[in-house]
Design an enzyme around this catalytic site. Structure first.
Site, PDB file in Angstrom:
ATOM      1  N   SER A 126       0.801  -1.230   0.000  1.00  0.00           N
ATOM      2  CA  SER A 126       0.000   0.000   0.000  1.00  0.00           C
ATOM      3  C   SER A 126       0.829   1.274   0.000  1.00  0.00           C
ATOM      4  O   SER A 126       0.293   2.363   0.248  1.00  0.00           O
ATOM      5  CB  SER A 126      -0.923  -0.008   1.229  1.00  0.00           C
ATOM      6  N   GLU A 127       2.121   1.183  -0.271  1.00  0.00           N
ATOM      7  CA  GLU A 127       3.003   2.348  -0.164  1.00  0.00           C
ATOM      8  C   GLU A 127       2.502   3.548  -0.964  1.00  0.00           C
ATOM      9  O   GLU A 127       2.544   4.686  -0.476  1.00  0.00           O
ATOM     10  CB  GLU A 127       4.419   1.979  -0.617  1.00  0.00           C
TER      11      GLU A 127
END
Length: 247
Positions: A126-127
């Site tokens: 999910s960066e």
């Protein structure tokens, strides 16, 4: 922060750090050293899991906010060292993803040879949704694990469960019951393969990925600068606030 148990011929490494097994500089260093020590001790079959209901929720973002650029300048190399140590571990590695494996936790799972997930486990890189760039080691590990699904996983930043995680390459199998037991059985089965042959084949498979990681010095410097920038810290603060409200 790390517990290691012996189950037959398999070592079970359990992250046990706080409520969500978040990765800070100290845990990363301890985990890297534990992996390297296991390798020095023979590199036998290894299962990685998390204590409680979470596998690993990724980087401890509050530490990033508190420490600023001086902290992230140490954190990014610590992350890369840990991912590379797990990715290069010569023996069989199986991730037993018992709960959320988010961002850095997802990369840790992807660095393992096999990934077994519980039906309700959430897993995803999910960066981009948080607003931080991938260190080269993290991106390349996920690219290796997910193959054709890598672009969807890395650019979309979605969280997956169950068969959806299998479809994009983040997981191999969904295990409804006795997840760690199933992971130990899989690691033990892989451990029955000739040690030299397994290590050699694994090294051949990973060589192109490792070459890209080690050639990405310029990108790595840019990643550190971006993680330490004020606008990145603000995006992280906004993400932490969203998570707080959700809880």
């Amino acid at each position: 922060m790390i517990e290691i148990q012996v189950v037959g011929t398999v070592r079970v490494l359990t992250l046990s750090s706080g409520r969500v097994n978040a990765l800070d500089e100290e845990l990363l260093d301890e985990l890297t050293e534990a992996i390297r020590e296991l390798q020095r001790a023979g590199g036998g079959a290894l299962v990685v899991t998390g204590a409680g209901r979470v596998f690993c929720a990724g980087v401890e973002l509050n530490r990033v906010l508190q420490g600023g650029a001086s902290y992230t300048d140490r954190l990014i190399p610590a992350l890369s060292n840990m991912f590379e140590a797990m990715f290069c571990y010569p023996g069989p590695t199986v991730a037993a993803v018992n709960g959320a494996a988010i961002a850095g936790g997802c990369v840790l799972a992807c660095a393992c040879d096999r990934r077994l997930v519980s039906p309700d486990a959430q897993i995803g890189a999910s960066e981009v949704r948080v607003g931080v760039p991938f260190p080269p080691a993290a991106l390349e590990v996920v690219r290796y694990a997910c193959g054709d699904g890598a672009e969807e996983v890395l650019l979309g930043g979605r969280i997956y469960r169950g068969v959806e995680a299998v479809a994009v390459g983040l997981a191999h199998r969904v295990i409804a019951e006795d997840l760690v037991e199933a992971a130990v059985a899989e690691a033990s089965d892989l451990g029955d393969i000739s040690v030299d042959v397994y290590r050699h084949t694994k090294a051949q498979l990973r060589a192109p990925t490792l070459a890209r990681i080690r050639e990405a010095g310029g990108i790595d410097r840019e990643v550190r600068q971006l993680w330490g920038a004020e606008h990145t810290r603000q995006r992280i603060a906004d993400s932490v606030e969203r998570l707080r409200r959700r809880d």
